[in-house]
Design a protein around this motif. Structure first.
Motif, PDB file in Angstrom:
ATOM      1  N   THR A  59       9.380  60.392  -1.849  1.00  0.00           N
ATOM      2  CA  THR A  59      10.180  60.937  -3.538  1.00  0.00           C
ATOM      3  C   THR A  59      10.898  60.120  -3.569  1.00  0.00           C
ATOM      4  OG1 THR A  59       8.833  62.758  -1.730  1.00  0.00           O
ATOM      5  CG2 THR A  59       9.936  63.353  -3.579  1.00  0.00           C
ATOM      6  N   ARG A 108      16.104  67.829  -4.009  1.00  0.00           N
ATOM      7  CA  ARG A 108      15.251  67.991  -2.097  1.00  0.00           C
ATOM      8  C   ARG A 108      16.724  68.287  -1.277  1.00  0.00           C
ATOM      9  NH1 ARG A 108      11.836  64.005   1.562  1.00  0.00           N
ATOM     10  NH2 ARG A 108       9.987  65.189  -0.042  1.00  0.00           N
ATOM     11  N   HIS A 136       6.817  72.022  -3.311  1.00  0.00           N
ATOM     12  CA  HIS A 136       6.776  70.845  -3.775  1.00  0.00           C
ATOM     13  C   HIS A 136       5.865  70.487  -4.766  1.00  0.00           C
ATOM     14  CE1 HIS A 136       7.851  66.477  -2.722  1.00  0.00           C
ATOM     15  NE2 HIS A 136       7.802  66.445  -1.960  1.00  0.00           N
ATOM     16  N   GLN A 139       4.614  65.785  -5.677  1.00  0.00           N
ATOM     17  CA  GLN A 139       3.584  66.138  -4.551  1.00  0.00           C
ATOM     18  C   GLN A 139       2.508  66.857  -4.682  1.00  0.00           C
ATOM     19  OE1 GLN A 139       4.600  63.181  -1.550  1.00  0.00           O
ATOM     20  NE2 GLN A 139       2.090  63.659  -1.784  1.00  0.00           N
ATOM     21  N   ARG A 169       6.019  72.079   2.791  1.00  0.00           N
ATOM     22  CA  ARG A 169       5.909  72.419   1.047  1.00  0.00           C
ATOM     23  C   ARG A 169       4.891  71.912   0.673  1.00  0.00           C
ATOM     24  NH1 ARG A 169      11.464  69.509   1.804  1.00  0.00           N
ATOM     25  NH2 ARG A 169      11.327  67.359   1.931  1.00  0.00           N
ATOM     26  N   THR A 170       3.655  71.151   1.420  1.00  0.00           N
ATOM     27  CA  THR A 170       2.671  69.696   0.183  1.00  0.00           C
ATOM     28  C   THR A 170       1.915  71.000   0.359  1.00  0.00           C
ATOM     29  OG1 THR A 170       2.129  68.804   1.342  1.00  0.00           O
ATOM     30  CG2 THR A 170       4.195  68.086   1.077  1.00  0.00           C
ATOM     31  N   ARG A 230       1.538  66.569   8.549  1.00  0.00           N
ATOM     32  CA  ARG A 230       2.518  66.746   9.637  1.00  0.00           C
ATOM     33  C   ARG A 230       3.270  67.720  10.575  1.00  0.00           C
ATOM     34  NH1 ARG A 230       8.584  65.671  10.345  1.00  0.00           N
ATOM     35  NH2 ARG A 230       8.510  66.739   7.725  1.00  0.00           N
ATOM     36  N   GLN A 232       5.709  69.660  11.251  1.00  0.00           N
ATOM     37  CA  GLN A 232       7.077  69.784  10.446  1.00  0.00           C
ATOM     38  C   GLN A 232       7.971  69.755  11.854  1.00  0.00           C
ATOM     39  OE1 GLN A 232       7.558  69.391   6.677  1.00  0.00           O
ATOM     40  NE2 GLN A 232       6.073  68.229   7.246  1.00  0.00           N
ATOM     41  N   PRO A 268       0.282  63.373   2.957  1.00  0.00           N
ATOM     42  CA  PRO A 268       1.698  63.050   1.975  1.00  0.00           C
ATOM     43  C   PRO A 268       2.459  62.427   2.686  1.00  0.00           C
ATOM     44  CG  PRO A 268       1.599  65.138   3.724  1.00  0.00           C
ATOM     45  CD  PRO A 268       0.301  64.959   3.411  1.00  0.00           C
ATOM     46  N   LEU A 269       2.116  62.077   4.009  1.00  0.00           N
ATOM     47  CA  LEU A 269       2.897  61.567   4.439  1.00  0.00           C
ATOM     48  C   LEU A 269       4.849  61.206   4.338  1.00  0.00           C
ATOM     49  CD1 LEU A 269       1.516  57.281   3.584  1.00  0.00           C
ATOM     50  CD2 LEU A 269       0.412  58.733   5.710  1.00  0.00           C
ATOM     51  N   PRO A 270       5.366  61.637   5.577  1.00  0.00           N
ATOM     52  CA  PRO A 270       5.163  60.103   6.063  1.00  0.00           C
ATOM     53  C   PRO A 270       3.553  60.605   7.834  1.00  0.00           C
ATOM     54  CG  PRO A 270       7.311  61.907   6.642  1.00  0.00           C
ATOM     55  CD  PRO A 270       6.558  62.306   5.684  1.00  0.00           C
TER      56      PRO A 270
HETATM   57  C1  NCD Z   1       5.981  65.564   2.847  1.00  0.00           C
HETATM   58  C2  NCD Z   1       7.764  66.353   2.769  1.00  0.00           C
HETATM   59  O1  NCD Z   1       9.186  66.081   2.616  1.00  0.00           O
HETATM   60  O2  NCD Z   1       7.117  68.041   2.545  1.00  0.00           O
HETATM   61  N1  NCD Z   1       6.847  64.318   2.891  1.00  0.00           N
HETATM   62  C3  NCD Z   1       6.498  64.011   1.720  1.00  0.00           C
HETATM   63  O3  NCD Z   1       6.842  64.008   0.712  1.00  0.00           O
HETATM   64  N2  NCD Z   1       5.865  62.300   0.776  1.00  0.00           N
HETATM   65  C4  NCD Z   1       5.787  65.636   3.696  1.00  0.00           C
HETATM   66  C5  NCD Z   1       6.490  65.578   5.331  1.00  0.00           C
HETATM   67  O4  NCD Z   1       7.627  65.740   5.157  1.00  0.00           O
HETATM   68  O5  NCD Z   1       5.803  66.006   5.847  1.00  0.00           O
END
Ligand code: NCD
Length: 309
Positions: A59, A108, A136, A139, A169-170, A230, A232, A268-270
């Motif tokens: 991001t 953020r 988010h 994203q 949040r994504t 992932r 969290q 969305p990674l990671p």
């Molecule tokens: C996500 C986030 O920060 O919410 N990452 C991102 O912005 N690509 C997803 C995550 O951290 O698992």
């Protein structure tokens, strides 16, 4: 023509379908222009304030790259420890100060609602780069663009959202976009990490088809797109609970080839361990292309908000 000038981007629910289509069209147009020119100069002389109080790779770097590719510049910090918050300054005071320096702010922050608080404190437009377990939206926009690019259209796709749907949040932002496209949503999560019922309730009340299951393989068989997330870790109060839940859902190459070889795979990674690396070379593994789309979406948003596109 839609007018985004001066607008804050805080929440996936703020967009109409027409606005989503427009932002994606502008992003694709920018991608095509970047194929011919290494960078553009439409934001020359403008400065983005990039304020990251939580870890980030994609991001932060894609926002900064987006501003650079548009010919603008960036100031900011990548951790709270680098800012005067470490001395006890409030978020509102930090924002009010940065507001004196920059034209646009991306924030953020670990606290739900922080972006809205910043938007109230700043005259400059504020973009939410993730507020705790809240939203988010940028994203979600790049996820939507990736689905459109990979599948040809968003309408009518069956999308499986899998993993930590409680804290993610994504996905909280994403479902607010998918609801405009008649998508069937299959939510796959352990009981403890289900999507908050106020979100699923709202979607169902709108007529969105939402299925909830713990069975990933059954969901995969029906899917056009899987969106893995992932667990969290940083949101758990009890580390033992994280240890118990991590590794619950893992997408492997064997599963994709056996159940649904045509699947489009997003994340969305990671990634921690929820997609095995042997998936990466499948044609449907779109997560790094997805990350690339983040630059174009963020270029589009910056240009539109600043009235330059
Ligand atoms: C996500 C986030 O920060 O919410 N990452 C991102 O912005 N690509 C997803 C995550 O951290 O698992």
């Amino acid at each position: 023509m839609l007018d985004f000038r001066g607008k804050d981007i805080l929440d996936g629910a703020q967009f109409t379908r027409e606005e989503l289509e427009y932002i994606m069209d502008v992003a694709e147009n920018l991608r095509n222009r970047l194929n011919r020119h290494h960078s553009l100069s439409i934001m020359q002389g403008y400065v983005l304030g990039s304020l990251f109080f939580e870890p980030s790779t994609r991001t932060r770097l894609s926002f900064e790259m987006a501003m650079h590719r548009l010919g603008g510049s960036v100031v900011g910090f990548a951790t709270a420890a680098e800012s005067s918050v470490a001395k006890g300054e409030s978020l509102a005071d930090t924002i009010r100060t940065v507001d004196q320096y920059v034209d646009l702010i991306v924030l953020r922050h670990p606290q739900v609602g922080a972006a809205r608080e910043a938007a109230d404190a700043a005259l400059a437009p504020v973009i939410n780069g993730g507020d705790g377990t809240g939203q988010h939206p940028t994203q979600a926009l790049l996820d939507l663009l990736t689905i459109r690019a990979e599948r040809g259209r968003v309408d009518g796709n069956t999308i499986v959202l899998c993993g930590d749907l409680k804290h993610g949040r994504t996905v909280h932002a994403g479902v607010e976009l998918y609801k405009h496209y008649g998508c069937t949503l299959i939510l796959v999560a352990p009981e403890e990490l289900k999507m908050p019922p106020e979100i699923t309730g709202r979607l169902r009340a709108r007529g969105v088809s939402v299925e909830e299951t713990a069975d990933l393989e059954a969901a995969l068989a029906k899917a056009d797109v899987i969106y893995m997330t992932r667990i969290q870790k940083e949101r758990f109060e009890d580390p033992a609970e994280y240890e118990r839940l991590k590794g619950r859902y893992v997408l492997t190459r064997e599963m994709v080839e056996r159940i649904n070889p045509g699947l489009t795979i997003l994340h969305p990674l990671p990634r921690v361990d929820e997609i095995t690396t042997d998936v990466d070379t499948l044609p449907g593994a779109a997560y790094f292309r997805q990350a690339r789309n983040g630059v174009f979406i963020r270029m589009a948003l910056i240009g539109l908000i600043m009235g330059k596109l």
